[in-house]
Design an enzyme around this catalytic site. Structure first.
Site, PDB file in Angstrom:
ATOM      1  N   ASP A  19       0.877  -1.162   0.000  1.00 23.84           N
ATOM      2  CA  ASP A  19       0.000   0.000   0.000  1.00 23.84           C
ATOM      3  C   ASP A  19       0.922   1.222   0.000  1.00 23.84           C
ATOM      4  OD1 ASP A  19      -2.304   1.725   0.509  1.00 23.84           O
ATOM      5  OD2 ASP A  19      -1.470   1.868   2.542  1.00 23.84           O
ATOM      6  N   ASP A  66      -1.714  -0.616   5.841  1.00 29.32           N
ATOM      7  CA  ASP A  66      -2.018  -0.072   7.162  1.00 29.32           C
ATOM      8  C   ASP A  66      -3.454   0.396   7.333  1.00 29.32           C
ATOM      9  OD1 ASP A  66      -1.586   2.268   5.430  1.00 29.32           O
ATOM     10  OD2 ASP A  66      -1.815   3.387   7.307  1.00 29.32           O
TER      11      ASP A  66
END
Length: 715
Positions: free
Chosen positions: A440, A611
Site C-alpha cells: 500500500d 495499514d
C-alpha cells in the site's frame, strides 16, 4: 492416560499463571508445566485436557512451559491440576501480579547438583586409581567403603530430579525418560553396594556418579540454551511492573499491579517503567519507547499525552490516569499474541508430532528385543539389562521435539528485538515461501503532511474533531497540522473504508475524505453541510527506510508491486522514486483484493504490506501480511506481523530470517534423523553403556539447540 513423556531433561518454570479472559465469552486458564520437555509431552497434556468436560481447547507452549486452556463453563484450576498430576504431569498456578518477577531457581538448583556430583566424581575417581592399580584384600575393601560413603549421599541429592520425575510417572503407570535413567543409576549403585558389603572385587560407584554428572551437564546446558533463546513473549512479560505507586485522595500507596483499576492515578518516577495504558495528568518528561517500538529516539510526554505500559519514564515525575489495566493493556495483549503465535502448529511441527508419537511403541519394543536377544546370547542378566536401558536412553526423540520450537522461538525473539512482532505461529513458515510483495502507499511507504491555511477557522475546528482520534495516516497528518486549534463538538462519528470520515455538526452532515467520494475531484476534501467542499493541501513524504526496504527485498529476489487509492500521478511519482515498476492507482478495497487474487492465481505467494482500514481485506487475502503499529485496529488484527518501529528498515531482514528459520528447522530434522540412524544400531549392538547413551542423548539435544541459536547471528 497418555503416551510416555520422553523427557531426558525437564526445564522448570517456577511460576504458573491464571488468567480469566472475557473477550470471546469464554474463560482462559493458564498453567505452568515445569515437567514438559518434548512433543510427546505436548500431545499428552493437550489430549488429557481436551477430554475434560467443559474444556473447549488446550494449547501447550513448550518454550514457555505452560498450557493455555479455553473453557466454555466455569472450571476450577485445581481440578485441572489434579487431572494432570494424576497423569504424571506437574502443574502450577500463580497470581499474575507476580508475572515478570521470576528468578532462575531451577537453574541454580541444577548448578548446585552439578557441583556436588562433580566434586564427588573427582574424589571417587582418585580413590578408584588405587583399585585399578591392583589393590586387593582389606585395602580394596576400604576404598570401596570410602567410595560408597561419598557416592551414595551425592547420588541421593544430585540425581533427585531424575528420581522424582521417574517416580511421578511410574505412579500413574507412565514411562518417561527419567525412568530408565533412574534405573541405570540405581542398578549401578545397588550392584556396587552389594559388592562392597560382601567383599566383591567390582564396584561401579564411579560409573553411577559419572552418569549423573554428565546427565546434569546436558540438562543444565539445555536449560541455559532455552534461556538464551528466550521467547519474545517472555521478554515482553518482563516489562510488566509487579508493584506500582497508586495515588488516591492525595495519599500515595504501593500496591500490587493486579489491584489497579481503570481511573486510578499512578505516579511514575524518573527511571521507572509505566505500568498501565493511560494519559498524563501532571508533569513533563522524556519517554523511552525503544523496548516496545524499536524507536531509539525519546518522545516528549506532557499533560494529555497517551502512554503505554512498558515504556520508560526518563527525566521527570509523571502522574498518569489509567485507561486500561491488567489483561487489557497494550503490553499484555502483545504478550498474549506472541504467546499464541509461539504455541501454534505449523507443517514442521506436525512432522515432529508424528515422529514423536512413534517413539513409545517402537523404542520400548526395541529395548525389550535387545534385552531378550542379549539374554539368549550371553545369559548375563546385568549386561542385557544395561543394554536395554541404553537403548531407551539413547533413542530419546527430544532433539526431534526441539527442532521446531527452538528455531521458532529464537527467530521470533530476533525479530522482536528488531521491532517486529510475530502474531501468527505459521507466519515465518509462509514468509519463507513468499516471492511477491504488494505495498500500500499512503501510511505504509509514504507519510502525508497537511497544510491548514486554506481552511477557515470553523472548518479547522471541525476537521480537528473528526481526525484527532482516527488512525489513518492522512487523518493523523491533518490533526497534527491543526495543533492548537479548538476542537468542535461532533456527534455520530463514522469511518467509511476507502472513502473517509463522517459526523454530525449542529445538525449538519460533515464529511472528510477522498474527493471522489465527495464529488469534488481528486485529492482530500472536507465538506460541511451544503457548503462547497474545501480541499486540504497534502504532500507525500517517503517513510524512513522505504528506499532501503524496497531495494533490499528486490535484492532478495522478491517481485515488488505498489497499489494505491491515490491518483495515477502521485502513485507513479512514488513508484519511480522507489524503483517499483509494477503499480496500480485509484484502487478501491475490492480492487486490492482482486489484484492479490490475480497474482495468486498465477502461482505467486504474496506478502501484503498495508495499514489502512481499506487494506484489511487485502491483508487477509494475501499469503502473508505485515502492518505497522500505527495501522487501523482491523488491519493489525488481519496481519501476521506488526512493525513496531516508525522506520521500515527492520522489515528488510524479515524474509531472510524466515528463510534461515526454515533452513535451521530442516537442518535440525537432519541432525535428529542421522543421530538416531547411528545411535540405535550402536545401542542394540551393546557398544553403548547407559553412561555413553546419556552423553550421546544430551549431545544431540544440545546440538539442535545450538543450531537454533545460530539464528541470533547473521542469516
Amino acid at each position: 492416560m497418555s503416551n510416555a513423556a520422553m523427557c531426558p531433561a525437564c526445564v522448570g518454570l517456577p511460576e504458573g499463571q491464571l488468567e480469566k479472559a472475557a473477550s470471546n465469552g469464554t474463560a482462559q486458564i493458564i498453567l505452568a508445566l515445569p515437567g514438559i520437555h518434548c512433543v510427546a509431552c505436548i500431545n499428552g497434556v493437550e489430549r488429557i485436557l481436551r477430554d475434560i468436560d467443559g474444556v473447549a481447547n488446550a494449547r501447550v507452549n513448550l518454550s514457555m512451559k505452560r498450557v493455555t486452556i479455553g473453557t466454555d463453563r466455569p472450571i476450577a484450576p485445581e481440578d485441572l491440576i489434579d487431572t494432570l498430576e494424576m497423569a504424571g504431569f506437574e502443574a502450577r498456578v500463580l497470581d499474575t501480579s507476580l508475572l515478570g518477577s521470576q528468578t532462575d531457581a531451577y537453574g541454580r538448583g541444577l548448578m548446585t547438583r552439578l557441583a556436588v556430583s562433580g566434586f564427588a566424581n573427582m574424589n571417587i575417581m582418585l580413590l578408584s586409581v588405587a583399585v585399578w592399580s591392583g589393590a586387593i584384600g582389606a585395602t580394596m575393601h576400604m576404598f570401596h567403603w570410602i567410595t560408597a560413603m561419598i557416592a551414595i549421599p551425592a547420588l541421593l541429592y544430585s540425581a533427585q530430579p531424575f528420581f522424582a520425575n521417574g517416580w511421578r510417572s511410574l505412579k500413574v503407570g507412565r514411562l518417561n525418560m527419567d525412568v530408565p535413567i533412574s534405573l541405570a543409576i540405581l542398578l549401578a549403585s545397588g550392584i556396587s553396594l552389594y559388592e562392597t558389603i560382601y567383599g566383591g572385587r567390582h564396584s561401579y560407584f564411579d560409573a553411577a556418579v559419572t552418569l549423573t554428572f554428565f546427565l546434569l551437564i546436558g540438562r543444565y546446558l539445555d536449560h541455559r540454551s532455552r534461556k538464551a533463546a528466550a521467547s519474545a513473549a517472555a521478554q515482553l512479560s518482563a516489562l510488566e511492573v509487579p508493584r506500582v505507586m497508586r495515588v488516591r485522595d492525595g495519599v500515595r500507596q504501593m500496591v500490587n499491579f493486579a489491584d489497579l483499576g481503570v481511573g486510578d492515578l499512578v505516579q511514575v518516577l524518573p527511571g521507572g517503567r509505566i505500568p498501565v495504558d493511560g494519559t498524563v495528568t501532571e508533569g513533563t518528561s522524556q519517554i523511552d519507547r525503544s523496548l516496545l517500538t524499536g524507536e531509539s529516539r525519546l518522545s516528549t510526554a506532557s499533560v494529555g499525552t497517551a502512554v503505554t505500559a512498558g515504556e520508560v519514564n526518563m527525566t521527570g515525575p509523571l502522574m498518569i490516569r489509567a485507561t486500561t489495566v491488567g489483561a487489557d493493556t497494550t503490553l499484555r495483549k502483545m504478550v498474549t499474541m506472541v504467546d499464541e503465535a509461539e504455541a501454534a502448529r505449523n507443517r514442521y511441527t506436525a512432522i515432529a508430532d508424528k515422529a514423536a508419537a512413534l517413539y513409545a511403541p517402537v523404542v520400548h519394543l526395541l529395548a525389550l528385543a535387545a534385552f531378550g536377544g542379549w539374554m539368549l546370547y550371553s545369559g548375563d542378566f546385568r549386561l542385557s539389562l544395561n543394554i536395554a536401558v541404553a537403548v531407551l536412553i539413547i533413542t530419546c526423540p527430544c532433539a526431534m521435539g526441539l527442532a521446531v520450537p527452538a528455531v521458532s522461538t529464537t527467530a521470533a525473539g530476533r525479530l522482536f528485538r528488531a521491532g517486529l512482532l510475530v502474531k501468527n505461529g505459521t507466519a515465518l513458515e509462509r514468509l519463507a515461501e513468499v516471492d511477491t510483495v504488494v505495498f500500500d502507499k499512503t501510511g505504509t511507504l509514504t507519510m502525508p503532511a497537511a497544510a491548514r491555511d486554506a481552511l477557515d477557522a470553523e472548518t479547522q475546528s471541525i476537521a480537528l474533531a473528526m481526525t484527532q482520534r482516527a488512525t489513518h495516516p492522512v487523518s493523523q497528518a491533518i490533526a497534527a497540522s491543526l495543533d492548537g486549534v479548538t476542537t468542535a463538538q461532533l456527534q455520530d462519528h463514522q469511518e467509511h473504508a476507502g472513502k473517509g470520515l463522517s459526523a454530525q455538526y449542529q445538525g449538519k452532515l460533515v464529511r472528510l475524505g477522498s474527493g471522489t467520494w465527495l464529488g469534488a475531484g481528486t485529492g482530500t476534501y472536507i465538506q460541511v453541510g451544503d457548503k462547497p467542499a474545501q480541499k486540504i493541501a497534502l504532500r507525500s513524504e517517503l517513510r524512513e527506510g522505504a528506499v532501503a526496504l524496497v531495494r533490499g527485498w528486490q535484492d532478495a529476489g522478491l517481485d515488488v508491486h505498489l497499489v494505491s487509492g491515490d491518483d495515477a500521478t502521485e502513485t507513479a511519482k512514488i513508484a519511480g522514486a522507489l524503483g517499483i515498476e509494477s503499480w496500480q492507482a485509484e484502487t478501491k478495497p475490492a480492487d486490492k483484493i482482486a489484484y492479490i487474487e490475480a497474482l495468486t492465481s498465477k502461482g505467486a505467494k504474496v506478502l501484503m504490506v498495508g495499514d489502512g482500514l481499506n487494506d484489511t481485506g487485502a491483508l487477509a487475502a494475501a499469503y502473508a501480511s505485515v502492518s505497522p503499529a500505527t495501522a487501523a485496529d482491523a488491519s493489525r488484527a488481519a496481519s501476521d506481523i506488526v512493525l513496531l518501529n516508525d522506520s521500515l528498515a527492520p522489515l528488510i531482514e524479515l524474509p531472510l530470517v524466515a528463510r534461515a528459520a526454515r533452513a535451521r528447522i530442516k537442518e535440525n530434522f537432519t541432525i535428529s534423523t542421522i543421530y538416531n540412524i547411528i545411535a540405535v544400531p550402536i545401542a542394540l549392538a551393546g557398544f553403548a553403556t547407559p553412561l555413553i547413551a546419556s552423553i550421546a542423548m544430551s549431545a544431540s539435544s544440545i546440538t539442535v539447540l545450538l543450531n537454533a541459536l545460530r539464528m541470533k547471528g547473521k542469516v
